[in-house]
Motif scaffolding. Structure first.
Motif, mmCIF file in Angstrom:
data_model
loop_
_atom_site.group_PDB
_atom_site.id
_atom_site.type_symbol
_atom_site.label_atom_id
_atom_site.label_comp_id
_atom_site.label_asym_id
_atom_site.label_seq_id
_atom_site.Cartn_x
_atom_site.Cartn_y
_atom_site.Cartn_z
ATOM 1 N N PRO A 47 0.829 -1.213 0.000
ATOM 2 C CA PRO A 47 0.000 0.000 0.000
ATOM 3 C C PRO A 47 0.860 1.258 0.000
ATOM 4 O O PRO A 47 1.944 1.303 0.570
ATOM 5 C CB PRO A 47 -0.800 -0.124 1.297
ATOM 6 N N ARG A 48 0.342 2.283 -0.641
ATOM 7 C CA ARG A 48 1.059 3.540 -0.720
ATOM 8 C C ARG A 48 0.743 4.413 0.491
ATOM 9 O O ARG A 48 -0.195 4.161 1.242
ATOM 10 C CB ARG A 48 0.671 4.288 -1.994
ATOM 11 N N GLY A 49 1.535 5.464 0.614
ATOM 12 C CA GLY A 49 1.243 6.468 1.616
ATOM 13 C C GLY A 49 1.744 6.096 2.998
ATOM 14 O O GLY A 49 2.389 5.073 3.224
ATOM 15 N N HIS A 50 1.456 6.970 3.909
ATOM 16 C CA HIS A 50 1.893 6.790 5.288
ATOM 17 C C HIS A 50 1.004 5.756 5.979
ATOM 18 O O HIS A 50 -0.197 5.951 6.109
ATOM 19 C CB HIS A 50 1.833 8.118 6.034
ATOM 20 N N GLN A 51 1.590 4.643 6.403
ATOM 21 C CA GLN A 51 0.828 3.537 6.981
ATOM 22 C C GLN A 51 1.367 3.190 8.366
ATOM 23 O O GLN A 51 2.573 3.263 8.601
ATOM 24 C CB GLN A 51 0.934 2.287 6.091
ATOM 25 N N HIS A 52 0.469 2.820 9.253
ATOM 26 C CA HIS A 52 0.897 2.246 10.524
ATOM 27 C C HIS A 52 1.387 0.822 10.271
ATOM 28 O O HIS A 52 0.896 0.141 9.372
ATOM 29 C CB HIS A 52 -0.265 2.229 11.519
ATOM 30 N N ASP A 53 2.329 0.362 11.068
ATOM 31 C CA ASP A 53 2.917 -0.947 10.792
ATOM 32 C C ASP A 53 2.917 -1.891 11.983
ATOM 33 O O ASP A 53 3.475 -2.972 11.910
ATOM 34 C CB ASP A 53 4.359 -0.790 10.288
ATOM 35 N N VAL A 54 2.295 -1.541 13.097
ATOM 36 C CA VAL A 54 2.341 -2.369 14.301
ATOM 37 C C VAL A 54 0.946 -2.862 14.644
ATOM 38 O O VAL A 54 -0.004 -2.071 14.712
ATOM 39 C CB VAL A 54 2.922 -1.598 15.510
ATOM 40 N N PHE A 55 0.805 -4.175 14.828
ATOM 41 C CA PHE A 55 -0.416 -4.769 15.347
ATOM 42 C C PHE A 55 -0.280 -4.758 16.868
ATOM 43 O O PHE A 55 0.529 -5.449 17.431
ATOM 44 C CB PHE A 55 -0.575 -6.197 14.833
ATOM 45 N N HIS A 56 -1.115 -3.954 17.533
ATOM 46 C CA HIS A 56 -0.960 -3.731 18.960
ATOM 47 C C HIS A 56 -1.601 -4.849 19.775
ATOM 48 O O HIS A 56 -2.786 -5.149 19.619
ATOM 49 C CB HIS A 56 -1.582 -2.391 19.366
ATOM 50 N N ALA A 57 -0.827 -5.459 20.628
ATOM 51 C CA ALA A 57 -1.286 -6.405 21.657
ATOM 52 C C ALA A 57 -2.284 -7.421 21.132
ATOM 53 O O ALA A 57 -3.435 -7.464 21.572
ATOM 54 C CB ALA A 57 -1.885 -5.632 22.833
ATOM 55 N N PRO A 58 -1.907 -8.275 20.179
ATOM 56 C CA PRO A 58 -2.850 -9.326 19.757
ATOM 57 C C PRO A 58 -3.214 -10.214 20.945
ATOM 58 O O PRO A 58 -2.346 -10.667 21.681
ATOM 59 C CB PRO A 58 -2.062 -10.103 18.695
ATOM 60 N N SER A 59 -4.496 -10.453 21.142
ATOM 61 C CA SER A 59 -4.934 -11.149 22.353
ATOM 62 C C SER A 59 -5.740 -12.400 22.077
ATOM 63 O O SER A 59 -5.676 -13.356 22.844
ATOM 64 C CB SER A 59 -5.778 -10.202 23.215
ATOM 65 N N VAL A 60 -6.529 -12.422 20.990
ATOM 66 C CA VAL A 60 -7.443 -13.531 20.751
ATOM 67 C C VAL A 60 -7.286 -14.006 19.313
ATOM 68 O O VAL A 60 -7.268 -13.190 18.387
ATOM 69 C CB VAL A 60 -8.908 -13.130 21.009
ATOM 70 N N VAL A 61 -7.174 -15.319 19.152
ATOM 71 C CA VAL A 61 -7.214 -15.943 17.834
ATOM 72 C C VAL A 61 -8.488 -16.777 17.785
ATOM 73 O O VAL A 61 -8.692 -17.664 18.613
ATOM 74 C CB VAL A 61 -5.980 -16.827 17.584
ATOM 75 N N THR A 62 -9.345 -16.486 16.828
ATOM 76 C CA THR A 62 -10.610 -17.207 16.680
ATOM 77 C C THR A 62 -10.564 -17.996 15.389
ATOM 78 O O THR A 62 -10.285 -17.446 14.319
ATOM 79 C CB THR A 62 -11.799 -16.230 16.651
ATOM 80 N N VAL A 63 -10.842 -19.285 15.473
ATOM 81 C CA VAL A 63 -10.811 -20.180 14.324
ATOM 82 C C VAL A 63 -12.237 -20.657 14.044
ATOM 83 O O VAL A 63 -12.937 -21.119 14.959
ATOM 84 C CB VAL A 63 -9.886 -21.383 14.568
ATOM 85 N N GLY A 64 -12.694 -20.487 12.794
ATOM 86 C CA GLY A 64 -13.918 -21.109 12.350
ATOM 87 C C GLY A 64 -15.177 -20.311 12.540
ATOM 88 O O GLY A 64 -16.237 -20.749 12.099
ATOM 89 N N GLY A 65 -15.146 -19.196 13.176
ATOM 90 C CA GLY A 65 -16.363 -18.446 13.385
ATOM 91 C C GLY A 65 -16.141 -16.984 13.195
ATOM 92 O O GLY A 65 -15.040 -16.477 13.394
ATOM 93 N N GLY A 66 -17.208 -16.279 12.817
ATOM 94 C CA GLY A 66 -17.102 -14.844 12.677
ATOM 95 C C GLY A 66 -16.978 -14.192 14.025
ATOM 96 O O GLY A 66 -17.175 -14.815 15.077
ATOM 97 N N HIS A 67 -16.620 -12.917 13.995
ATOM 98 C CA HIS A 67 -16.448 -12.200 15.254
ATOM 99 C C HIS A 67 -17.770 -12.035 15.995
ATOM 100 O O HIS A 67 -17.834 -12.040 17.207
ATOM 101 C CB HIS A 67 -15.831 -10.830 14.978
ATOM 102 N N SER A 68 -18.893 -11.893 15.212
ATOM 103 C CA SER A 68 -20.184 -11.757 15.874
ATOM 104 C C SER A 68 -21.294 -12.422 15.075
ATOM 105 O O SER A 68 -22.091 -13.174 15.616
ATOM 106 C CB SER A 68 -20.508 -10.273 16.097
ATOM 107 N N ALA A 69 -21.373 -12.167 13.765
ATOM 108 C CA ALA A 69 -22.499 -12.642 12.977
ATOM 109 C C ALA A 69 -22.361 -14.112 12.644
ATOM 110 O O ALA A 69 -21.285 -14.571 12.267
ATOM 111 C CB ALA A 69 -22.613 -11.822 11.695
#
Length: 1505
Positions: free
Chosen positions: A1227-1249
């Motif tokens: 991607p072009r332009g000024h981008q953030h590059d840090v994923f802050h404090a990953p806490s949860v990995v969810t496999v197989g299901g949507g976040h809510s729906a």
């Protein structure tokens, strides 16, 4: 502990009870009969036992499982034989025992669990089996309704609820069962009560139910003769467990300890989630090891440290250290104290006397403590135990030492006292507490190691010799000294103090041949008194006292006194300098020792114990001096006598061993080796008849006793071995002189060695006529001796000469010595020069013997290894041209450092004023750090390879000094063995010897001491330390190759078994590269990594596991109702990430569904991999905007197995489906590059729906090294499961199809993730957008090489150029279908100038007719009209967007889309040619709705042209 050990001798020793016939339940064997009992919870260690009798040959005896998941135990009768079938997660195993067990008699069955071992015992006959895999816990979750079923499984239990469904259909037992004993939910082993039953009746009267006579928690067993009690694992005994056992006690005096080692019994290690240790101790010593158990990086250690209690616990990922030392309280007060240690998973607590408590938590994710060996009160090498904070064994009393690991309970002293074969006892342990003499002894661990008085500079232990330095004995007119000694060694200097160098005043006390001798000189003559009539080297304490008044005095040893009077007229003893205790240590070259002190001139220090030193009526605290001066450990503040050290056969290469005081002594002079255990190559010197060696001594030596040893080999019958002289007269010669029949040029006489002093004194040792000839001339007295026959046989022969005043002994090989005597009055020999092999190049020797033609080894003169010192450059001004030979090196304890980032750590190097380091190495690597030890301030020592050259670098505080090998002809990384010796002959001279080349340097500045501290690192240092190393060290990584014969101050450490910090990448033996990576080394896209002697496969991005990435990983099936696996990172393990590496395998027939999602708990950052209308997408947002990447060129809902691999490096990303081309996103332009404090990995299901739920199989999920599905299958507490989930194997058809496709791709050379050995690597961050840390406006930068600071490097296989298939015909598109980019990043379209990819992936211009000038007018009109249309459309779109919610737009894969700024009439590249990338940002062309984001909400605007 091995199950066989537990179920055999230990269980028998603790139980010891035979059960008779008695009460039981009777099962009628009907279709629905069963008996239900509470859950069995054995964990990794536990047992279950019962008795049965029946006349039926078949029937289910017992069944239990883990609630219907995987693990189960089934015990049944099959044709009269007992069969145990079980599964611990790695496949079922079967054990069978017995015949004809349906004989109507009672039979006892025991199932014992211990880690991987499961043992089945039937009537005292046992069989065992080791389970496969690495998970052996029988897990019974509290929520599962898991029970123990006897006789059958109830019909109410559905087949799907059983881990072994066939158990419900087994024949029901028709017979009797009784005395079912195991540990229930509370973890206490007891007889279990039946909960439910059907078709069951009681047989007789339950005597235990009527009256339980067992006291203090004993287990009641019903028998035909009444109730019986099992008192196992309790502190009581007797018929009814009514008698309290006397507390088990033992006395330890420092040499004794208790131990077991399960690896020697053939068993596996104990693995426990909970541990309990309790003991009582009483001691007057502030330091000592109390308890240790562990295996490798896992350990629990309890020690006394400076009067406090110290605990260290490690579960494999870092140690927890706690110390209980209240202010004003010490636990070495000779009173009883109780200490208790409890561990439950990662929580640890320690309590002392029920008052002082400390708590802590271990680091890392592990909860099991693995233990294969255990020590109580010490070990054979306490300081080297992993995690050990104690250097010495415990001295005092222990009582009731009990250790519990889960359900295992060991009363260690009781087991030792009763002779249980599990426990081994070292030394003579007394099983009662006895008072230990409250002395303050000092044990001298090795000869001459010395410590300075507190008023001088503190020094470490320098050599294997030990001593103390005390203030001068002030006894000018009168004085007294008293002390006690204890030893079994016959010679040694006990005390020595001399006066001014210009005066002869001197006082000495020494051991000679087991007798005590006193020397006193007041300046007018010395007196020498033998103070004993019987030997005192008997290992007992002996009291010595000396007193004097003027010229008179008395010396007393025990009850024997001897008076003395000094000669002359002087009556003052004017001593100066220091009082040496135990020897002179490193000061032998600096302090002249009078000739009459024989142990001093021969450099033999006292080895043994010493205490109660009283000088002039004042008590001297020897232990205080030792603690203050000792930093090496050669002086111990305790005294004990251990078993004979030679019993372990420590001497190698056939060297004889002799026992000393708690040590062994190897006589290496019989071999071609040297060193403490005769493992180092001895120095060999060759002479051809024209070569000689002259060694001048630092000063003229005066001796009355001499020890001379030499080893030689020659074919000549005559030749000089050595000679000594002082001036040009005194002479000792050893020569060979020809027989009369052996004449001619090849059989002339030869001088071996000679010495001279002044005008008379000399010693000559030579071969003469094949015999040894010793010639002595001392003070005008001449004597010559001959010994031996035919010694010129070209074999190695050892000759030793011992002189004690006028008595001479000559030893040749192993023959009996020859005893001779000089004339009366002859005593003192003066020596200044040594002549070895010849006196001059002339063939005619000056001592009547020809020059030597042969080889010499092991020339020792009064303890000095002359040849070795000459070779190391430690004897200055040596003359001559003798050649040092080099044999094929003998390797001792070779190891291989398999990685440049592997290392081991040892205790601090002892190099305060001397350095003695030897090792051999072989490598192909030109650079790497071999050795490093830091110190105080600037001090350090290091050895490293730099571009094939060896560097020895050190700093004494005055600036770094570097010594380099002076071999200018070849690099040392030639895969040949090279020998290295580093020494320090004196305080200013430092030597580095590599093979036969010696380099010498003189240190600068005023400092003479090397003040090291901390650990000695071998092979490298921890990665984070390289940036902190002194700038003079050039290495930035460790050593990779072989290392052998490492010797530090005479000790050869075991780098594999006994380092403080071990490494799994450091293995025993030396093996080089014998297998290499090839394109087919790793399957399914695994990445081959070349190791030192093999290769490994990185299966992280394959979804498979195994050595070659061919084994199926854990797979979960997600049902139609949806399922979800949620993995929570630990609270303290959520660091910000600049990069991600993820792989997911899946199979589905549904076009939509979420495969995986990662969320932050502190920010709205997320990353999601999902299927959208049959295509795979990754959508992510790290704080700037929502970005996406996809592969639109292949459907993934075809029911086949697919693997998607994604990487993220800052804002940049890649995506690859199976073996298709890799999609990239910059991607072009000024981008953030840090994923802050990953806490949860969810496999197989949507976040809510629920619409995002996935239906199908997901396998082998790897998220930044975390295998989520494996953690779920292991019931990790960090994983939660919900919905329709089940563990299922991949169907063979789709797995085989995937394998076939992978093989075809490999054969065809298709693009894939497996690089060949000659393929290029593409950095996924090339051409990335700007990160959030960039200060200035920036644009994409394409890198050709991988930068050293890049966070993520993704290997991508670049296949050879192939002809592209013709693109499908482009369909016309309307405004709503023509979206900007269509998967192309804007830069790939070349700024919209209409270029497309050519047949080989190169850009080319599309074919179009040439433009005429008139077309420009039409073009201008068209642009104006188009602009008006755009304005109108924009207005319509805005109105449309305001009146609707978020919409989803579908991309038609069959249509071609316009690039930004492209001409409407220009041909456009098809979608597949662009690799299928599609942006999902808020920019034009959004395909997906933005997930809910609380931090910002943007209006969606779409512009159509």
């Amino acid at each position: 502990m091995a199950a066989g050990v537990l179920a055999g001798p230990l269980l028998a020793a603790l139980v010891g009870l035979q059960l008779g016939l008695g009460l039981g339940i009777v099962l009628d064997g009907a279709e629905h009969s069963f008996a239900q009992y509470p859950r069995w919870q054995p964990g990794l260690n536990g047992s279950l036992q019962f008795e049965f009798r029946t006349t039926q040959p078949n029937g289910l005896l017992l069944y239990t499982d883990d609630g219907g998941w995987v693990d189960f135990f089934e015990v049944k009768l099959v044709e009269g034989s007992l069969r145990l079938r079980y599964n611990l997660g790695s496949g079922s195993e079967i054990l069978g025992l017995g015949r004809g067990l349906n004989d109507g008699r009672w039979h006892r069955v025991t199932v014992a669990r211990h880690h991987a071992r499961t043992t089945l015992t039937v009537d005292h006959i046992s069989e065992h089996r080791l389970s496969r895999g690495d998970q052996f816990t029988f897990d019974v979750a509290a929520a599962n309704q898991s029970h123990v079923y006897v006789g059958g499984v109830p019909q109410s239990v559905r087949v799907s609820q059983l881990a072994l469904p066939s158990a419900r259909f087994e024949p029901r037992l028709a017979g009797e069962v009784r005395n079912l004993v195991y540990s229930g939910e509370d973890g206490v082993e007891r007889r279990q009560d039946m909960k439910h039953s059907k078709g069951v009746r009681w047989n007789g009267v339950d005597t235990c139910a009527q009256h339980d006579p067992c006291q203090h928690g004993g287990i009641c067993i019903s028998t035909d003769t009444g109730a019986a009690c099992e008192c196992r694992n309790l502190d009581f005994r007797g018929v009814f467990c009514e008698k309290e056992k006397p507390p088990s006690e033992a006395t330890f005096r420092g040499a004794e300890y208790m131990t077991y080692d399960l690896t020697n019994t053939g068993g596996g290690a104990i693995a426990s989630t909970s541990d309990n240790l309790s003991m009582f101790f009483k001691t007057a010593q502030p330091n000592g090891l109390l308890f240790y158990t562990g295996d490798g990086d896992d350990y629990m250690t309890l020690s006394l440290m400076d009067g406090g209690i110290s605990l260290a616990v490690s579960l494999g990922s870092g140690a927890l250290r706690s110390k209980v030392r209240p202010v004003g309280v010490s636990f070495h007060d000779d009173q009883w104290h109780k200490v208790t240690v409890n561990r439950m998973a990662k929580e640890v607590s320690i309590n002392v006397d029920g008052v002082y408590t400390e708590r802590g938590t271990t680091s890392g994710p592990f909860t099991y403590l693995t233990s294969s060996r255990l020590f109580v009160a010490g070990s054979n090498d306490t300081s080297s135990l992993p995690g050990s904070q104690a250097r010495h064994n415990f001295v005092g009393c222990l009582r009731k030492v009990e250790y519990r690991a889960d359900s295992l309970h060991l009363d260690l002293i009781e087991l030792s006292r009763t002779g249980n074969p599990l426990i081994a006892v070292q030394g003579r342990v007394e099983y009662m507490c006895q008072s230990i003499e409250a002395a303050d002894p000092v044990s001298f661990a090795s000869r001459g190691s010395y410590l300075e008085d507190s008023r001088t500079v503190p020094i470490s232990l320098l050599t294997p010799e030990a001593n103390l330095v005390l203030p001068t004995w002030r006894a000018t007119q009168t004085g007294s000294i008293a002390l006690k000694i204890r030893t079994n060694e016959e010679d040694g200097l006990i005390l020595f103090n001399r006066g001014d160098p210009n005066m002869d005043d001197m006082f000495a006390l020494e051991l000679l041949a087991g007798h005590v001798w006193l020397h006193v000189d007041l300046g007018s003559g010395s007196v020498r008194v033998r103070a004993t009539k019987r030997r005192v080297d008997d290992g007992l304490w002996h009291q010595i006292s000396v007193s004097r008044d003027g010229r008179k005095g008395r010396v007393t040893v025990d009850d024997t006194s001897s008076d003395f009077v000094t000669p002359g007229t002087h009556n003052r003893l004017d001593l100066d300098g220091t009082l040496y205790v135990g020897g002179l240590g490193a000061d032998y070259d600096r302090v002249p020792v009078p000739a009459q002190v024989w142990s001093g001139t021969r450099r033999i220090g006292y080895v043994g114990c010493m205490r109660d030193l009283v000088i002039n009526g004042s008590v001297i605290g020897l232990a205080t001096y030792a603690r203050r001066q000792d930093s090496r450990g050669s002086i111990l503040t305790e005294c004990h006598s251990g078993p004979p050290s030679c019993d372990s056969q420590p001497c190698m290469n056939g060297a004889p061993c002799s026992n000393g005081w708690n040590r062994f002594m190897c006589d290496c002079t019989f071999t071609s080796f040297t060193g403490k255990t005769c493992t180092e190559e001895a120095t060999t010197v060759s002479f051809d008849g024209t070569q000689h060696m002259i060694v001048p001594l630092q000063r003229e030596q005066h001796t009355e006793a001499d020890d001379i040893t030499l080893r030689f080999k020659t074919l000549r019958p005559s030749g000089l071995l050595f000679a000594t002289t002082a001036g040009n007269s005194d002479r000792v010669e050893l020569a060979l002189r020809s027989h009369a029949v052996l004449t001619g040029p090849w059989f002339s006489s030869g001088l071996l060695f000679a010495t001279t002093a002044g005008n008379s004194d000399r010693v000559e040792l030579a071969l003469s006529g094949g015999r040894i000839r010793l010639s002595l001339r001392i003070e005008d007295t001449y004597k010559q001796f001959h010994e031996g026959q035919s010694l010129n046989d070209n074999q190695w022969h050892r000759v030793m000469v011992k002189r004690r005043n006028r008595d001479i002994q000559i030893f040749i090989d192993n023959e009996q010595p020859r005893n001779e005597a000089l004339e009366p009055g002859v005593s003192r020999l003066r020596t200044k020069f040594l002549y070895i092999g010849a006196v001059s190049p002339s063939s005619t020797g000056a001592f009547g013997a020809p020059n030597l033609v042969g080889q010499l080894q092991h020339f020792y003169l009064n303890g000095q290894p002359v040849l070795a010192l000459v070779r190391q450059g430690r004897l200055n001004d040596t003359q001559g041209g003798a050649r040092f030979g080099r044999r094929q090196p003998a390797l001792r304890r070779p190891v291989t450092f398999q990685s440049r980032y592997s290392y081991v750590a040892l205790r601090q190097l002892r190099a305060h004023t001397t350095v003695d380091i030897h090792f051999q190495f072989r490598t192909r690597e030109p650079t790497g750090l071999l050795l490093y030890n830091g110190g105080s301030g600037q001090d350090f020592i290091a050895v490293e390879l730099v571009d094939g050259r060896l560097y020895y670098v050190f700093n004494l505080g005055d600036g770094a000094v570097s010594v380099t090998d002076n071999n200018q002809f070849s690099a040392l990384n030639d895969y040949s063995w090279h020998s290295v010796a580093i020494g320090r002959p004196n305080s200013r001279t430092h030597t580095l010897m590599v093979d036969d080349h010696t380099s010498t340097v003189t240190s600068i500045g005023l400092n003479e001491n090397l003040n090291l501290k901390g650990r000695l690192y071998i092979g490298g240092v921890p990665t984070e330390m390289y940036s902190q190393l002194p700038p003079e060290i050039q290495s930035h990584f460790g050593y990779k190759g072989c290392l052998a014969s490492l010797t530090l101050g005479g000790e050869t450490p075991d780098l594999v078994r006994h380092p403080i910090i071990p490494s799994t990448s450091v293995v025993a033996g030396c093996v080089g590269p014998d297998s290499f990576c090839s394109p087919d080394s790793c399957k399914n896209g695994g990445i081959c990594k070349q190791e030192w002697n093999s290769f490994t496969c990185d299966c992280t991005l394959t979804s498979f596991v195994g050595l070659r990435c061919t084994e199926e990983s854990v797979s979960y099936e997600f049902g139609p109702g949806g399922g979800q696996i949620e993995y929570q990172y630990e609270r303290n393990r959520r660091p910000d990430r600049r990069s991600d590496l993820i792989a997911v395998g899946f199979s589905t027939t549904k076009p939509d569904g979420t495969l995986l999602r990662i969320d932050s708990d502190t920010h709205t950052d997320y990353l999601e991999i999902k299927l959208i209308e049959s295509n795979v997408y990754m959508v992510y947002d790290v704080g700037s905007e929502t970005l996406s990447i996809s592969d639109l060129g292949a459907r993934a809902d075809d029911g086949q197995y697919h693997v998607v691999r994604v990487t993220r490096n800052g804002p940049n990303s890649t995506l690859q489906l199976d073996h298709r081309p890799v999609q990239t996103k910059f991607p072009r332009g000024h981008q953030h590059d840090v994923f802050h404090a990953p806490s949860v990995v969810t496999v197989g299901g949507g976040h809510s729906a629920r619409s995002d739920n996935f239906e199908g199989l997901i396998s082998g999920v790897v998220v930044n090294g975390h295998r989520v599905l494996e953690k779920a299958a292991e019931n990790s507490r960090d994983v939660r499961l919900a919905g329709e989930l089940s563990i299922r194997a991949l169907p063979s058809r789709i797995k085989d199809a995937y394998f076939r496709h992978s093989e075809m791709q490999a054969v065809a050379g298709a693009a894939g993730p497996s690089p060949g050995i000659n393929d290029d690597l593409i950095y996924s961050g090339a051409g990335s957008g700007c990160g959030e840390t960039d200060d200035q406006e920036c644009s994409a930068v394409y890198k050709s090489d991988m930068d050293a600071n890049d966070d993520l490097v993704t290997p991508v296989y670049i296949r050879p150029p192939t002809r592209d298939r013709p693109p499908p015909p482009a369909k016309p598109c309307d405004d709503e279908d023509c979206l900007n980019g269509s998967g192309h990043p804007p830069d790939e379209m070349d700024g919209g100038r209409g270029r497309v990819r050519g047949g080989h992936g190169q850009w080319r211009a599309p074919n179009r007719p040439a433009e005429e000038p008139g077309e420009y007018v039409a073009m201008v009109i068209g642009i104006i009209a188009g602009a008006l249309i755009v304005v109108i459309i924009c207005i319509l779109i805005v109105l449309k967007v305001q009146g609707r919610n978020e919409r989803r737009f579908k991309a038609d894969e069959s249509k071609a889309y316009l690039a930004g700024g492209g001409r409407a009439g220009s041909p456009q590249p098809p979608l597949l040619a662009a690799g299928g990338q599609t942006e999902l940002s808020g920019a034009p062309g959004a395909l997906l709705p933005r997930p809910p984001r609380p931090k910002k909400t943007k209006d969606v605007k779409e512009w159509y042209v």
